[in-house]
Design a protein around this motif. Sequence first.
Motif, short mmCIF file in Angstrom:
data_model
loop_
_atom_site.label_atom_id
_atom_site.label_comp_id
_atom_site.label_asym_id
_atom_site.label_seq_id
_atom_site.Cartn_x
_atom_site.Cartn_y
_atom_site.Cartn_z
N HIS A 5 45.54 31.11 30.46
CA HIS A 5 45.74 32.35 30.23
C HIS A 5 44.57 33.42 30.24
O HIS A 5 44.29 34.19 29.38
N ILE A 6 43.92 33.32 31.40
CA ILE A 6 42.77 34.20 31.68
C ILE A 6 43.06 35.07 33.05
O ILE A 6 43.62 34.47 33.97
N GLU A 7 42.70 36.08 32.93
CA GLU A 7 42.51 36.92 34.10
C GLU A 7 41.14 37.25 34.76
O GLU A 7 40.09 37.52 34.15
N PHE A 8 41.05 36.81 36.16
CA PHE A 8 39.75 36.86 36.85
C PHE A 8 39.79 37.97 37.82
O PHE A 8 40.69 37.83 38.79
N HIS A 9 39.19 39.14 37.76
CA HIS A 9 39.57 40.30 38.41
C HIS A 9 38.00 40.93 39.04
O HIS A 9 36.98 41.15 38.11
N GLY A 10 37.87 40.86 40.19
CA GLY A 10 36.82 41.56 40.89
C GLY A 10 35.37 40.80 41.21
O GLY A 10 34.36 41.38 41.19
N ALA A 11 35.77 39.68 41.10
CA ALA A 11 34.32 38.81 41.23
C ALA A 11 33.79 38.80 42.67
O ALA A 11 34.66 38.73 43.72
N TRP A 12 32.44 39.05 42.70
CA TRP A 12 31.86 39.23 44.03
C TRP A 12 30.48 38.87 43.88
O TRP A 12 29.90 38.66 42.73
N ALA A 13 29.78 38.33 45.00
CA ALA A 13 28.53 38.03 44.92
C ALA A 13 27.85 38.57 46.44
O ALA A 13 28.75 38.84 47.32
N ARG A 14 26.61 38.98 46.54
CA ARG A 14 25.99 39.50 47.86
C ARG A 14 26.09 38.69 49.06
O ARG A 14 26.12 39.10 49.96
N ALA A 19 33.38 34.03 43.29
CA ALA A 19 34.56 33.44 42.98
C ALA A 19 34.83 33.91 41.63
O ALA A 19 34.23 33.88 40.64
N GLY A 20 36.36 33.87 41.47
CA GLY A 20 36.74 34.01 39.86
C GLY A 20 36.16 32.73 39.06
O GLY A 20 35.75 32.79 37.93
N ILE A 21 36.50 31.79 39.69
CA ILE A 21 35.92 30.53 39.12
C ILE A 21 35.18 29.58 40.33
O ILE A 21 35.76 29.58 41.40
N ARG A 22 34.09 29.34 40.21
CA ARG A 22 33.36 28.27 41.01
C ARG A 22 33.25 27.14 40.47
O ARG A 22 32.51 26.57 39.34
N GLN A 23 34.09 25.93 40.76
CA GLN A 23 34.25 24.60 40.34
C GLN A 23 32.80 23.89 40.73
O GLN A 23 32.92 23.48 41.91
N GLU A 24 32.11 23.66 39.87
CA GLU A 24 30.82 22.75 40.36
C GLU A 24 30.98 21.34 39.51
O GLU A 24 30.11 20.62 39.71
N GLY A 25 31.83 21.08 38.47
CA GLY A 25 31.87 20.11 37.77
C GLY A 25 33.08 19.29 38.59
O GLY A 25 33.38 19.17 39.65
N ARG A 36 42.63 38.19 40.89
CA ARG A 36 43.10 39.51 41.71
C ARG A 36 41.64 40.17 42.05
O ARG A 36 40.89 40.12 41.15
N ASP A 37 41.61 40.48 43.39
CA ASP A 37 40.62 41.25 43.78
C ASP A 37 39.36 40.58 43.81
O ASP A 37 38.40 41.16 43.44
N ASN A 38 39.26 39.09 44.04
CA ASN A 38 38.07 38.46 44.11
C ASN A 38 37.86 37.90 45.49
O ASN A 38 38.72 37.86 46.38
N GLN A 39 36.47 37.67 45.86
CA GLN A 39 36.22 37.20 47.23
C GLN A 39 36.61 35.86 47.47
O GLN A 39 37.21 35.75 48.39
N ASN A 40 36.62 35.11 46.53
CA ASN A 40 37.51 33.90 46.43
C ASN A 40 38.00 33.90 45.04
O ASN A 40 37.19 34.02 44.09
N GLY A 41 39.36 33.39 44.82
CA GLY A 41 39.86 33.36 43.60
C GLY A 41 39.18 32.01 42.88
O GLY A 41 38.64 32.16 41.70
#
Length: 176
Positions: A5-14, A19-25, A36-41
């Motif tokens: 139940h989380i909204e990820f909106h507008g994630a960007w990097a140079r 990414a809204g979520i970057r899974q490293e684990g 919504r509106d992320n370079q990668n969801g």
Amino acid sequence: TTIEHIEFHGAWARDRNGAGIRQEGRNLTVRHSLFRDNQNGILTGNWADAELTVQDSEFAAAPEGQRLPHLLYVGRIARFTIIGSHLHGGRQGHLLKSRARHNQVLYNRLDDRPDGLASYELEFPNGGLAWVVGNLVAQSSRTSNPTLLAFGAEGSPAGEERAHGLFLAHNTFVNG
């Protein structure tokens, strides 16, 4: 880790790989969330033993002016499952791209109509084992690439042996 139940909106990097979520684990489950509106969801790393499960979530509206934004990009992980989710509103990149060894794409709506600009709706560039069952996979007539599903175009990653098989059942594919 479970995220609900989380909204990820507008994630960007140079580097254009935000990414809204970057899974490293190792293991991640995402339920009932909006990207919504992320370079990668969601963007995963390449952890050989990692798993990602996405349930009942929405990935939408890739940002304008970005180079190849993917709504959901799964790296070289062990297992990826997506169930009951909706992906739409792509731009140049793919709605769903997975390099996982085992993939289950079950009962989703990957529908870029009417105005989406996604390249592929569904891509498994390194092959692997992929079960694609009960999905609506639909492409906009405005796409620059008429391919709805691509499998194994890049082959197995260097130094990695993997089984290959694409299993399709009870899907509806709509081109334009």
